[in-house]
Design a protein around this motif. Structure first.
Motif, mmCIF file in Angstrom:
data_model
loop_
_atom_site.group_PDB
_atom_site.id
_atom_site.type_symbol
_atom_site.label_atom_id
_atom_site.label_comp_id
_atom_site.label_asym_id
_atom_site.label_seq_id
_atom_site.Cartn_x
_atom_site.Cartn_y
_atom_site.Cartn_z
ATOM 1 N N VAL A 121 -2.455 11.705 -1.790
ATOM 2 C CA VAL A 121 -1.043 11.848 -1.279
ATOM 3 C C VAL A 121 -0.858 10.762 -0.614
ATOM 4 C CG1 VAL A 121 0.442 13.082 -0.003
ATOM 5 C CG2 VAL A 121 -1.067 14.360 -1.841
ATOM 6 N N VAL A 122 -1.625 10.395 0.694
ATOM 7 C CA VAL A 122 -1.663 9.049 1.415
ATOM 8 C C VAL A 122 -2.709 8.249 1.286
ATOM 9 C CG1 VAL A 122 -1.274 8.521 3.752
ATOM 10 C CG2 VAL A 122 -0.299 10.635 2.910
ATOM 11 N N GLU A 123 -2.647 6.821 1.057
ATOM 12 C CA GLU A 123 -3.429 6.062 1.018
ATOM 13 C C GLU A 123 -4.184 5.882 2.371
ATOM 14 O OE1 GLU A 123 -4.893 3.891 -1.191
ATOM 15 O OE2 GLU A 123 -3.661 5.017 -2.865
ATOM 16 N N PRO A 124 -5.382 5.747 2.427
ATOM 17 C CA PRO A 124 -6.178 5.638 3.675
ATOM 18 C C PRO A 124 -6.132 4.325 3.836
ATOM 19 C CG PRO A 124 -7.811 5.831 1.717
ATOM 20 C CD PRO A 124 -6.344 6.078 1.192
ATOM 21 N N SER A 125 -6.096 3.990 5.309
ATOM 22 C CA SER A 125 -6.037 2.262 5.948
ATOM 23 C C SER A 125 -7.371 1.717 5.408
ATOM 24 C CB SER A 125 -5.638 2.545 7.201
ATOM 25 O OG SER A 125 -6.850 3.276 7.986
ATOM 26 N N ARG A 146 -1.849 7.015 11.218
ATOM 27 C CA ARG A 146 -2.272 7.839 10.420
ATOM 28 C C ARG A 146 -1.160 7.969 9.293
ATOM 29 N NH1 ARG A 146 -7.195 10.398 11.776
ATOM 30 N NH2 ARG A 146 -8.299 8.743 12.821
ATOM 31 N N GLY A 147 -1.464 8.026 7.962
ATOM 32 C CA GLY A 147 -0.211 8.290 7.111
ATOM 33 C C GLY A 147 0.582 6.883 6.713
ATOM 34 N N ASP A 148 0.247 5.794 7.307
ATOM 35 C CA ASP A 148 1.079 4.599 7.045
ATOM 36 C C ASP A 148 0.083 3.535 6.929
ATOM 37 O OD1 ASP A 148 2.858 2.822 6.471
ATOM 38 O OD2 ASP A 148 3.961 2.790 8.281
ATOM 39 N N ALA A 149 -0.492 3.374 5.654
ATOM 40 C CA ALA A 149 -1.289 2.254 5.677
ATOM 41 C C ALA A 149 -0.748 1.000 5.113
ATOM 42 C CB ALA A 149 -2.624 2.525 4.437
ATOM 43 N N GLN A 169 0.077 9.393 18.791
ATOM 44 C CA GLN A 169 -0.272 9.173 17.749
ATOM 45 C C GLN A 169 -1.778 8.688 17.627
ATOM 46 O OE1 GLN A 169 3.444 7.267 15.695
ATOM 47 N NE2 GLN A 169 2.578 8.341 14.219
#
Length: 357
Positions: free
Chosen positions: A35-39, A283-286, A337
């Motif tokens: 769902v969310v790309e890891p950094s 987290r959640g924004d890579a 955050q």
């Protein structure tokens, strides 16, 4: 005949079903996209850590100085405040009543000092002078009587007993005149310095008590220690608050420049160098990195924080906390955050001026 062919047929059917079931269950599960790309690390050689966004001033947790009931909350989350602004107030009615009592006692002490300083009263001087004149006249009268009596006694026209009585009356009149003169001089000299000093000390003591009462009232108005932003308000009017440790009612911070507190694992410390540039990803924004600049190292390793909550967990890893400043953020980030931080090890030591707190 039928029996001889039945058992083999049942065995063949069972084996076929088993082969079909194994083949169908061993098919590969289709891979799903996250769902969310890891950094991912943006540098070829990195020192990685997990950070927490915090204000430049760090989180300032404001609590009540004394227990009491909250009567007014003056701020909301997100409000900008300056140093000295009132955050919330506690009930001060009892202290206001005590202040009124102290003020009345101060007024009494000031009146007493003023009375001593204004002595003698102008109204008391004429009666005192008249009393002196009266005794002076009485002394002259007694002196004349004594002189006449001595003359008559010398001519044997009066008994010596009369002479003794006139002498005693004259001495008594002189003593009364001396006393009246002394009292008149004391009256005109004004108040005794020691009495004035005692009265002045009483005034100073009452002034100190009034000032103390005002300080106690002012303490019930909890004020902001810095200029910054209200990050959290955990108090409402009507609530009774105490002074337990670790119970912040208002959280403040200077968010003019955000900092990131990065935990560097002790195993990575040999590769850590002060001044290393870095980037971070919330987290959640890579896709949107945050540019980070070195601020300082807090030279004290501490146990790595555990977020599991299990009481029997042992933490054998220690971390060193490094502070970085957020130089640019493509979108708004918030205090608290979590952020994945990657420090560029390939660039080596970089000379930077540490940013103050």
């Amino acid at each position: 005949m039928v029996r001889s062919f039945g058992l083999p047929l049942v065995a063949v059917a069972a084996f076929s079903y088993m082969a079909w079931h194994v083949a169908s269950s061993s098919q590969a599960t289709p891979q799903t996209e996250p769902v969310v790309e890891p950094s991912r690390a943006p540098f070829t050689e990195v020192v990685a850590g997990v950070g927490l966004i915090e204000p430049r001033s760090e989180n300032i947790e404001v609590a009540a100085i004394t227990p009491g009931t909250v009567v007014e909350v003056k701020v909301l989350e997100g409000a900008e405040v300056t140093a000295g602004d009132v955050l919330f107030r506690l009930d001060d009615r009892q202290l206001q009543a005590e202040l009124a009592v102290q003020k009345s006692l101060l007024a009494e002490a000031e009146a007493t000092l003023g009375r001593w300083q204004q002595m003698p009263r102008q109204e008391d001087v004429p009666p005192s002078e008249a009393r002196v004149k009266k005794f002076q006249a009485d002394v002259e009268l007694r002196r004349d009587q004594l002189h006449r009596t001595r003359t008559l006694v010398a001519k044997n026209a009066m008994a010596e007993q009369e002479l003794v009585e006139r002498e005693q009356a004259y001495q008594a009149a002189q003593a009364e005149l001396t006393q009246s003169l002394a009292e008149d001089a004391r009256l005109k000299a004004g108040a005794w310095k020691a009495d004035v000093a005692v009265a002045r000390a009483q005034v100073e003591r009452m002034e100190a008590q009034v000032a103390q009462a005002r300080v106690e009232i002012d303490r019930l108005a909890v004020r902001s220690p810095i200029a910054g932003r209200v990050l959290k308000v955990d108090v409402r009017p009507g609530e009774y608050v105490g002074t337990p440790p670790g119970k912040p009612l208002v959280v403040l911070g200077d968010v003019s420049k955000l900092h990131v507190r990065v935990d560097i694992d002790e195993q990575d410390l040999p590769r850590l160098e002060p001044g290393m540039p870095g980037e971070g990803f919330v987290r959640g924004d890579a896709d949107h990195p945050l540019k980070l600049s070195f601020v300082r190292i807090e030279p004290f390793t501490e146990p790595k924080r555990s977020l599991t909550g299990f009481g029997n967990e042992r933490i054998d890893t220690r971390v060193l906390q490094v502070i970085y400043a957020v130089e640019s953020a493509p979108r708004e980030v918030y205090v608290g955050q979590q952020i994945d931080v990657f420090l560029d090890k390939s660039k080596g030591r970089v000379e930077t001026a540490a940013v103050g707190r």
